[in-house]
Scaffold this motif. Structure first.
Motif, PDB file in Angstrom:
ATOM      1  N   LEU A   7       0.833  -1.210   0.000  1.00 39.97           N
ATOM      2  CA  LEU A   7       0.000   0.000   0.000  1.00 39.97           C
ATOM      3  C   LEU A   7       0.864   1.254   0.000  1.00 39.97           C
ATOM      4  O   LEU A   7       1.939   1.281   0.603  1.00 39.97           O
ATOM      5  CB  LEU A   7      -0.884   0.035   1.250  1.00 39.97           C
ATOM      6  N   ILE A   8       0.356   2.279  -0.647  1.00 40.09           N
ATOM      7  CA  ILE A   8       0.963   3.606  -0.546  1.00 40.09           C
ATOM      8  C   ILE A   8       0.067   4.406   0.394  1.00 40.09           C
ATOM      9  O   ILE A   8      -1.131   4.584   0.138  1.00 40.09           O
ATOM     10  CB  ILE A   8       1.068   4.291  -1.926  1.00 40.09           C
ATOM     11  N   ILE A   9       0.673   4.825   1.489  1.00 35.60           N
ATOM     12  CA  ILE A   9      -0.074   5.472   2.575  1.00 35.60           C
ATOM     13  C   ILE A   9       0.447   6.891   2.764  1.00 35.60           C
ATOM     14  O   ILE A   9       1.658   7.108   2.780  1.00 35.60           O
ATOM     15  CB  ILE A   9       0.106   4.665   3.880  1.00 35.60           C
ATOM     16  N   VAL A  10      -0.457   7.846   2.891  1.00 33.97           N
ATOM     17  CA  VAL A  10      -0.051   9.239   3.090  1.00 33.97           C
ATOM     18  C   VAL A  10      -0.656   9.774   4.382  1.00 33.97           C
ATOM     19  O   VAL A  10      -1.852   9.610   4.626  1.00 33.97           O
ATOM     20  CB  VAL A  10      -0.502  10.118   1.894  1.00 33.97           C
ATOM     21  N   HIS A  11       0.181  10.378   5.216  1.00 32.39           N
ATOM     22  CA  HIS A  11      -0.306  11.104   6.400  1.00 32.39           C
ATOM     23  C   HIS A  11      -0.002  12.578   6.171  1.00 32.39           C
ATOM     24  O   HIS A  11       1.160  12.975   6.134  1.00 32.39           O
ATOM     25  CB  HIS A  11       0.442  10.666   7.669  1.00 32.39           C
ATOM     26  N   THR A  12      -1.041  13.372   6.047  1.00 34.65           N
ATOM     27  CA  THR A  12      -0.823  14.796   5.802  1.00 34.65           C
ATOM     28  C   THR A  12      -1.740  15.626   6.686  1.00 34.65           C
ATOM     29  O   THR A  12      -2.373  15.103   7.600  1.00 34.65           O
ATOM     30  CB  THR A  12      -0.980  15.095   4.284  1.00 34.65           C
ATOM     31  N   GLY A  13      -1.797  16.921   6.463  1.00 34.90           N
ATOM     32  CA  GLY A  13      -2.662  17.800   7.253  1.00 34.90           C
ATOM     33  C   GLY A  13      -1.891  18.593   8.299  1.00 34.90           C
ATOM     34  O   GLY A  13      -0.720  18.318   8.571  1.00 34.90           O
ATOM     35  N   ASN A  14      -2.581  19.566   8.887  1.00 32.56           N
ATOM     36  CA  ASN A  14      -1.951  20.497   9.827  1.00 32.56           C
ATOM     37  C   ASN A  14      -1.945  20.030  11.273  1.00 32.56           C
ATOM     38  O   ASN A  14      -1.304  20.642  12.111  1.00 32.56           O
ATOM     39  CB  ASN A  14      -2.665  21.851   9.781  1.00 32.56           C
ATOM     40  N   GLY A  15      -2.709  19.008  11.564  1.00 34.74           N
ATOM     41  CA  GLY A  15      -2.778  18.541  12.955  1.00 34.74           C
ATOM     42  C   GLY A  15      -1.589  17.663  13.307  1.00 34.74           C
ATOM     43  O   GLY A  15      -0.961  17.079  12.419  1.00 34.74           O
ATOM     44  N   LYS A  16      -1.310  17.564  14.567  1.00 36.66           N
ATOM     45  CA  LYS A  16      -0.220  16.708  15.040  1.00 36.66           C
ATOM     46  C   LYS A  16      -0.580  15.239  14.876  1.00 36.66           C
ATOM     47  O   LYS A  16      -1.728  14.863  15.076  1.00 36.66           O
ATOM     48  CB  LYS A  16       0.030  17.010  16.517  1.00 36.66           C
ATOM     49  N   GLY A  17       0.408  14.434  14.567  1.00 33.20           N
ATOM     50  CA  GLY A  17       0.181  12.992  14.549  1.00 33.20           C
ATOM     51  C   GLY A  17       0.647  12.262  13.308  1.00 33.20           C
ATOM     52  O   GLY A  17       0.529  11.039  13.228  1.00 33.20           O
ATOM     53  N   LYS A  18       1.167  12.987  12.339  1.00 33.45           N
ATOM     54  CA  LYS A  18       1.563  12.349  11.076  1.00 33.45           C
ATOM     55  C   LYS A  18       2.749  11.398  11.280  1.00 33.45           C
ATOM     56  O   LYS A  18       2.721  10.255  10.861  1.00 33.45           O
ATOM     57  CB  LYS A  18       1.918  13.417  10.036  1.00 33.45           C
ATOM     58  N   THR A  19       3.755  11.902  11.952  1.00 34.60           N
ATOM     59  CA  THR A  19       4.932  11.055  12.186  1.00 34.60           C
ATOM     60  C   THR A  19       4.632  10.014  13.251  1.00 34.60           C
ATOM     61  O   THR A  19       5.013   8.849  13.102  1.00 34.60           O
ATOM     62  CB  THR A  19       6.145  11.924  12.587  1.00 34.60           C
ATOM     63  N   THR A  20       3.924  10.425  14.285  1.00 34.10           N
ATOM     64  CA  THR A  20       3.647   9.449  15.354  1.00 34.10           C
ATOM     65  C   THR A  20       2.759   8.311  14.842  1.00 34.10           C
ATOM     66  O   THR A  20       2.964   7.162  15.225  1.00 34.10           O
ATOM     67  CB  THR A  20       3.035  10.108  16.601  1.00 34.10           C
ATOM     68  N   ALA A  21       1.832   8.596  13.944  1.00 34.38           N
ATOM     69  CA  ALA A  21       1.002   7.527  13.368  1.00 34.38           C
ATOM     70  C   ALA A  21       1.860   6.589  12.520  1.00 34.38           C
ATOM     71  O   ALA A  21       1.658   5.370  12.530  1.00 34.38           O
ATOM     72  CB  ALA A  21      -0.130   8.116  12.539  1.00 34.38           C
ATOM     73  N   ALA A  22       2.822   7.153  11.810  1.00 31.85           N
ATOM     74  CA  ALA A  22       3.723   6.326  10.999  1.00 31.85           C
ATOM     75  C   ALA A  22       4.552   5.422  11.917  1.00 31.85           C
ATOM     76  O   ALA A  22       4.755   4.238  11.625  1.00 31.85           O
ATOM     77  CB  ALA A  22       4.623   7.204  10.139  1.00 31.85           C
ATOM     78  N   LEU A  23       4.996   5.986  13.035  1.00 34.65           N
ATOM     79  CA  LEU A  23       5.774   5.188  13.999  1.00 34.65           C
ATOM     80  C   LEU A  23       4.904   4.106  14.623  1.00 34.65           C
ATOM     81  O   LEU A  23       5.381   3.005  14.907  1.00 34.65           O
ATOM     82  CB  LEU A  23       6.363   6.090  15.082  1.00 34.65           C
ATOM     83  N   GLY A  24       3.641   4.406  14.802  1.00 39.48           N
ATOM     84  CA  GLY A  24       2.697   3.404  15.314  1.00 39.48           C
ATOM     85  C   GLY A  24       2.584   2.235  14.343  1.00 39.48           C
ATOM     86  O   GLY A  24       2.583   1.065  14.751  1.00 39.48           O
ATOM     87  N   LEU A  25       2.523   2.550  13.056  1.00 40.08           N
ATOM     88  CA  LEU A  25       2.486   1.490  12.043  1.00 40.08           C
ATOM     89  C   LEU A  25       3.772   0.676  12.072  1.00 40.08           C
ATOM     90  O   LEU A  25       3.741  -0.554  11.939  1.00 40.08           O
ATOM     91  CB  LEU A  25       2.337   2.098  10.641  1.00 40.08           C
ATOM     92  N   ALA A  26       4.895   1.386  12.250  1.00 38.11           N
ATOM     93  CA  ALA A  26       6.192   0.696  12.310  1.00 38.11           C
ATOM     94  C   ALA A  26       6.190  -0.305  13.461  1.00 38.11           C
ATOM     95  O   ALA A  26       6.648  -1.444  13.315  1.00 38.11           O
ATOM     96  CB  ALA A  26       7.323   1.711  12.485  1.00 38.11           C
ATOM     97  N   THR A  53      13.912   4.155  20.933  1.00 32.42           N
ATOM     98  CA  THR A  53      13.028   2.983  20.832  1.00 32.42           C
ATOM     99  C   THR A  53      13.465   2.087  19.680  1.00 32.42           C
ATOM    100  O   THR A  53      13.577   0.863  19.836  1.00 32.42           O
ATOM    101  CB  THR A  53      11.573   3.430  20.582  1.00 32.42           C
ATOM    102  N   ILE A  54      13.709   2.713  18.551  1.00 32.69           N
ATOM    103  CA  ILE A  54      14.011   1.918  17.356  1.00 32.69           C
ATOM    104  C   ILE A  54      15.384   1.265  17.461  1.00 32.69           C
ATOM    105  O   ILE A  54      15.581   0.137  17.018  1.00 32.69           O
ATOM    106  CB  ILE A  54      13.800   2.770  16.095  1.00 32.69           C
ATOM    107  N   LYS A  55      16.321   1.977  18.093  1.00 30.70           N
ATOM    108  CA  LYS A  55      17.638   1.376  18.329  1.00 30.70           C
ATOM    109  C   LYS A  55      17.480   0.100  19.156  1.00 30.70           C
ATOM    110  O   LYS A  55      18.066  -0.928  18.862  1.00 30.70           O
ATOM    111  CB  LYS A  55      18.512   2.366  19.114  1.00 30.70           C
ATOM    112  N   LYS A  56      16.649   0.190  20.190  1.00 28.09           N
ATOM    113  CA  LYS A  56      16.480  -0.968  21.080  1.00 28.09           C
ATOM    114  C   LYS A  56      15.748  -2.104  20.376  1.00 28.09           C
ATOM    115  O   LYS A  56      16.134  -3.264  20.509  1.00 28.09           O
ATOM    116  CB  LYS A  56      15.758  -0.560  22.362  1.00 28.09           C
ATOM    117  N   LEU A  57      14.698  -1.765  19.642  1.00 29.81           N
ATOM    118  CA  LEU A  57      13.977  -2.822  18.912  1.00 29.81           C
ATOM    119  C   LEU A  57      14.891  -3.445  17.862  1.00 29.81           C
ATOM    120  O   LEU A  57      14.923  -4.662  17.696  1.00 29.81           O
ATOM    121  CB  LEU A  57      12.725  -2.257  18.223  1.00 29.81           C
ATOM    122  N   GLY A  58      15.636  -2.576  17.163  1.00 29.12           N
ATOM    123  CA  GLY A  58      16.543  -3.056  16.113  1.00 29.12           C
ATOM    124  C   GLY A  58      17.603  -3.988  16.668  1.00 29.12           C
ATOM    125  O   GLY A  58      18.011  -4.948  16.011  1.00 29.12           O
TER     126      GLY A  58
END
Ligand code: ATP
Ligand code: MG
Length: 178
Positions: A7-26, A53-58
């Protein structure tokens, strides 16, 4: 219904949460056994929390990695030429990751911003996406995603600003903002 495809997924918009939602998917993808790569297109977007977090998971099994591409780009830079150069390098590195077949999910954090500030073009992004294996999921984050990118995507979410503590003068909170 069709079988699953990348899937090609886009998180956009002016509200907070675009990166954090991507990290949630990760996080979800890693838990499901997928191989995850997070590529950062704009310097300063990444805060300490997720890097740790990612260093530790990795370190557990090497299935998740976060990389800053090129030199990292600033949002408000007066030396644009240097950043365009860095962005080209970044695209090359991203291209290699796409072609490698080593990942099931690649997050291109703030890539929409890089397009908005004309460090890279929509065509560059299209060319990058064209390199992906059919099963690879890709997330593109950042405000003001271009219409052409939205058209190409399978899943688009717009974060809508309703309230942000910043508006009340509340400073960034550890663990929430960084
Ligand atoms: P986050 O990383 O928290 O999910 P984001 O990816 O949606 O935020 P960006 O455009 O990448 O947002 O902005 C990065 C920084 O700006 C983050 O520290 C974020 O908390 C903050 N921010 C996001 N939206 C707003 C807003 N509407 N007003 C003020 N600050 C914001
Ligand atoms: Mg972000």
């Amino acid at each position: 219904m069709e079988e699953k495809n990348g899937l090609i997924i886009v998180h956009t918009g002016n509200g907070k949460g675009k990166t954090t939602a991507a990290l949630g998917l990760a996080m979800r993808a890693w838990g499901d056994g997928l191989r995850v790569l997070i590529l950062q297109f704009i310097k300063g977007g990444w805060k300490y929390g997720e890097i740790e977090t990612i260093k530790k998971l990795g370190a557990i099994d090497g299935r998740i990695e976060l990389r800053r591409l090129g030199k990292g780009f600033q949002r408000n830079t007066d030396d644009k030429a240097e950043h365009i150069e860095a962005a080209k390098e970044a695209l090359k590195e991203a291209g290699k990751a796409f072609e490698s077949g080593n990942y099931d999910l690649i997050i291109l954090d703030e890539i929409n911003y890089a397009v908005k500030f004309e460090l890279i073009t929509v065509e560059d992004v299209k060319a990058l996406l064209a390199k992906r294996p059919a099963e690879l999921h890709v997330v593109l984050t950042g405000r003001d995603a271009k219409e052409e990118i939205i058209d190409m995507a399978d899943l688009v979410t717009e974060m809508k600003l309703i309230k942000h503590p910043y508006q009340k003068g509340i400073k960034a909170q550890k663990g929430i903002e960084f």
